[in-house]
Structures are given as C-alpha cells and as structure tokens.
Design an enzyme around this catalytic site. Structure first.
Site, PDB file in Angstrom:
ATOM      1  N   CYS A   1       2.482   6.582   8.384  1.00  0.00           N
ATOM      2  CA  CYS A   1       1.646   6.798   7.203  1.00  0.00           C
ATOM      3  C   CYS A   1       0.808   8.071   7.398  1.00  0.00           C
ATOM      4  O   CYS A   1       0.236   8.277   8.475  1.00  0.00           O
ATOM      5  CB  CYS A   1       0.726   5.591   6.998  1.00  0.00           C
TER       6      CYS A   1
ATOM      7  N   CYS B   1       0.855  -1.184   0.000  1.00  0.00           N
ATOM      8  CA  CYS B   1       0.000   0.000   0.000  1.00  0.00           C
ATOM      9  C   CYS B   1       0.896   1.242   0.000  1.00  0.00           C
ATOM     10  O   CYS B   1       2.102   1.146   0.260  1.00  0.00           O
ATOM     11  CB  CYS B   1      -0.915   0.003   1.221  1.00  0.00           C
TER      12      CYS B   1
ATOM     13  N   THR C   1      -7.111   2.260  10.855  1.00  0.00           N
ATOM     14  CA  THR C   1      -7.236   2.519   9.408  1.00  0.00           C
ATOM     15  C   THR C   1      -7.620   1.277   8.604  1.00  0.00           C
ATOM     16  O   THR C   1      -8.180   1.390   7.527  1.00  0.00           O
ATOM     17  CB  THR C   1      -5.909   3.077   8.849  1.00  0.00           C
TER      18      THR C   1
ATOM     19  N   SER D   1       1.821  -5.802   2.633  1.00  0.00           N
ATOM     20  CA  SER D   1       3.197  -5.690   3.132  1.00  0.00           C
ATOM     21  C   SER D   1       4.137  -6.625   2.358  1.00  0.00           C
ATOM     22  O   SER D   1       5.203  -6.973   2.852  1.00  0.00           O
ATOM     23  CB  SER D   1       3.217  -6.006   4.630  1.00  0.00           C
TER      24      SER D   1
ATOM     25  N   GLU E   1      -0.869   0.395  15.925  1.00  0.00           N
ATOM     26  CA  GLU E   1      -1.462   1.631  15.387  1.00  0.00           C
ATOM     27  C   GLU E   1      -2.481   2.205  16.379  1.00  0.00           C
ATOM     28  O   GLU E   1      -2.523   3.419  16.618  1.00  0.00           O
ATOM     29  CB  GLU E   1      -2.142   1.343  14.043  1.00  0.00           C
TER      30      GLU E   1
ATOM     31  N   HIS F   1      -3.229  -3.613  18.865  1.00  0.00           N
ATOM     32  CA  HIS F   1      -2.519  -3.273  17.632  1.00  0.00           C
ATOM     33  C   HIS F   1      -1.673  -2.003  17.838  1.00  0.00           C
ATOM     34  O   HIS F   1      -2.153  -1.024  18.421  1.00  0.00           O
ATOM     35  CB  HIS F   1      -3.530  -3.055  16.494  1.00  0.00           C
TER      36      HIS F   1
ATOM     37  N   CYS G   1      -8.827   3.503   5.885  1.00  0.00           N
ATOM     38  CA  CYS G   1      -8.059   3.699   4.660  1.00  0.00           C
ATOM     39  C   CYS G   1      -8.578   2.714   3.615  1.00  0.00           C
ATOM     40  O   CYS G   1      -8.743   1.522   3.907  1.00  0.00           O
ATOM     41  CB  CYS G   1      -6.587   3.432   4.960  1.00  0.00           C
TER      42      CYS G   1
HETATM   43 FE1  F3S Z   1      -1.313   1.424   4.162  1.00  0.00          FE
HETATM   44 FE2  F3S Z   1      -1.409   3.776   5.343  1.00  0.00          FE
HETATM   45 FE3  F3S Z   1      -3.574   2.669   4.472  1.00  0.00          FE
HETATM   46  S1  F3S Z   1      -0.084   2.079   5.900  1.00  0.00           S
HETATM   47  S2  F3S Z   1      -3.241   0.492   4.693  1.00  0.00           S
HETATM   48  S3  F3S Z   1      -1.906   3.359   3.205  1.00  0.00           S
HETATM   49  S4  F3S Z   1      -3.323   3.726   6.372  1.00  0.00           S
END
Ligand code: F3S
Length: 286
Positions: free
Chosen positions: A95, A12, A162, A262, A125, A123, A190
C-alpha cells in the site's frame, strides 16, 4: 425491513489496489505465490486459490523464477533481496501509505534518529517498516502497560503502524516527550480504519441491529464488532451470507450492514441480494 450500509465500509484503498494487482497477475500467469495471506478473508483467499494463488510463508518457499505477490502490508528489504536472489518476478501490492511509513522510518534513521515504531511487534506491516530502518530501532506496543525496552536516546523519531488509533499514538508520544531532548513524530496513521470505525459507531445509533461481515481472522472486523457491542446495539458477525441467523433478523425494522477493510465487494453483494430476496418474498416494505 430497511437496510442501511455504513459509509465508508468494506475494502480500503490499499487492499483493493493490491487485490486488483493480484487478479491481473493471476490472469497473466497460471501460478502466483503470495508471501503471507494476501487478504484476511478466507472466502476471498479460497476464490483466488482457485485461480492459481499459492500462499507461502517465506521467500525460500518460492521456486526459482516464480511470480511473487507482495501484499498491502509490505515486506522488509531482506525478503525482497532473497526473492531477487531467486530471480522471482515481483508483483508489489505494498500500500502506498505503508510505503510512506517505510520511507519515513528509513529517512529518520539516516538522519541519526533513534527510531520508535508504535504498533504491534508481531504484525507483518511493523516487521516490514522495521526492516527499512538502518540504525537503532525499537517497537513500542501501546497495548502493553510499561515500555521497558526503550533505551535512553536524545534524538527520537517516531513512525507508527498505519492502523493505529490516534489515542495510542498520543499516549506514546506524551510518554517519549519528557524522556528525550528532541522528538520528531511522523504521523503515519491511515484514516481508512478510523473512518470505518466512526461510520459503524454512527450507524449503531440509527438501526435495530448491525450485521458485520468479515473474516473471523480479521482484526479490523473484530474491532467493528466490538464498537457495535459497546454501543449496546445487537450485532451479528458473519463471514458470508449463508452464515446469517434469520431468527436474529426477525422483528428488526432497520438493519445496518458494515464490513471489514478486507471484505470483498462480492460477499457484501451476496448479503444484500439474500436480504432483498427475503424482503420481497415476505412482501415487506421499506
Ligand atoms: Fe488500507 Fe493502506 Fe490504509 S492497506 S488501511 S489504505 S494503509
């Protein structure tokens, strides 16, 4: 045999950006410390370790004046303070979408809202977002059936992890709506994860089998595998091309390829290369 790639798939935006920053730092400094694993992919971590990466679990493990990489998940402000206290040089790969969730959580708390973070309590985050809240805060995990830890509050502000599914956010928001006087929701989901899941779902209807590539420690890769399994299409989960079970590939005319958010590009290219070489050596068409 024909191969079709899910689209979008693989890294991503946020992870790609963070890893680029880390690579640059590794080129400049012989040793870079990452606070937590920089990417949920053992092959990529191994490659970066060879370039001088050292993964640590806490700011206290970073030597005075060391170079520290903050991964895409972000960290709570306390960790940044501890690192500054050690005169660490920060390479911040947080991010931008995660940063936005952190800022919205902080703003909600400054405006007097009781902040609810929807996501997985453990988590990294979520821990990072939580750390940015200056007042009352709780985390609600939508995977749990009862939300007992939510105290009465008249003004509630919601942000979310996200990578949360939209259905999960809707479920929790509906739950809160009838229990509060004022509810403010910041949708911090996201789309990268949702788009990758939708693309693999679509691909599973078009092919005879799907190879999903990604770390066995990657939750988003696991989710892609589950989606294919639920569709009834055969699936093989591999971390790298050499893991491929060729007996499984036999007899499949059209093969799909998908990768977790990832999974680095070089691993996907290796898989492509090995499949293409096998096709040419067998004189297959397609
Ligand atoms: Fe990736 Fe950032 Fe979305 S790490 S999954 S682009 S919140």
């Amino acid at each position: 045999m024909k191969c079709i790639m899910a689209d979008p798939t693989g890294l991503c935006f946020g992870v790609r950006r963070a890893i680029d920053q880390l690579e640059e730092a590794l080129e400049e400094h012989c040793r870079v410390y990452a606070l937590g694993s920089p990417i949920h992919n053992p092959q990529e971590v191994g490659r970066l370790e060879k370039k001088g990466l050292e993964v640590v679990q806490s700011p206290q493990e970073v030597p005075e004046g060391g170079v520290v990489f903050i991964r895409a998940h972000g960290v709570p402000p306390e960790d940044l303070e501890l690192l500054r206290g050690r005169r660490a040089h920060l390479v911040d790969g947080t991010c931008p979408f995660v940063r936005k969730a952190q800022e919205q959580a902080r703003r909600l708390s400054q405006e007097g809202y009781f902040v609810v973070i929807v996501g997985d309590t453990d988590h990294p985050e979520v821990k990072g977002i939580r750390g940015h809240v200056e007042g009352n805060v709780t985390v609600i995990n939508p995977a749990l059936p009862v939300y007992t830890d939510f105290p009465p509050a008249s003004r509630v502000g919601v942000v979310c992890q996200t990578t949360l599914r939209e259905e999960s956010l809707i479920k929790i928001v509906s739950h809160l709506l009838i229990r509060t006087e004022e509810l403010r929701v910041c949708n911090t989901i996201c789309r990268a994860t949702v788009l990758r899941q939708d693309s693999v779902k679509k691909l599973s209807r078009e092919v005879d089998g799907i190879i999903v590539m990604g770390g066995k420690n990657s939750a988003n890769t696991h989710k892609l595998v589950q989606i294919v399994q639920n569709s009834g299409t055969p699936v093989q989960w591999i971390e790298q091309a050499e893991d491929l079970d060729w007996r499984w590939v036999e007899g499949k005319n059209t093969l799909g390829i998908a990768a977790g958010a990832s999974t680095p590009d070089w691993l996907i290219h290796e898989l492509h290369h090995i499949l293409e070489s096998s096709r040419l050596s067998k004189g297959m068409d397609g």
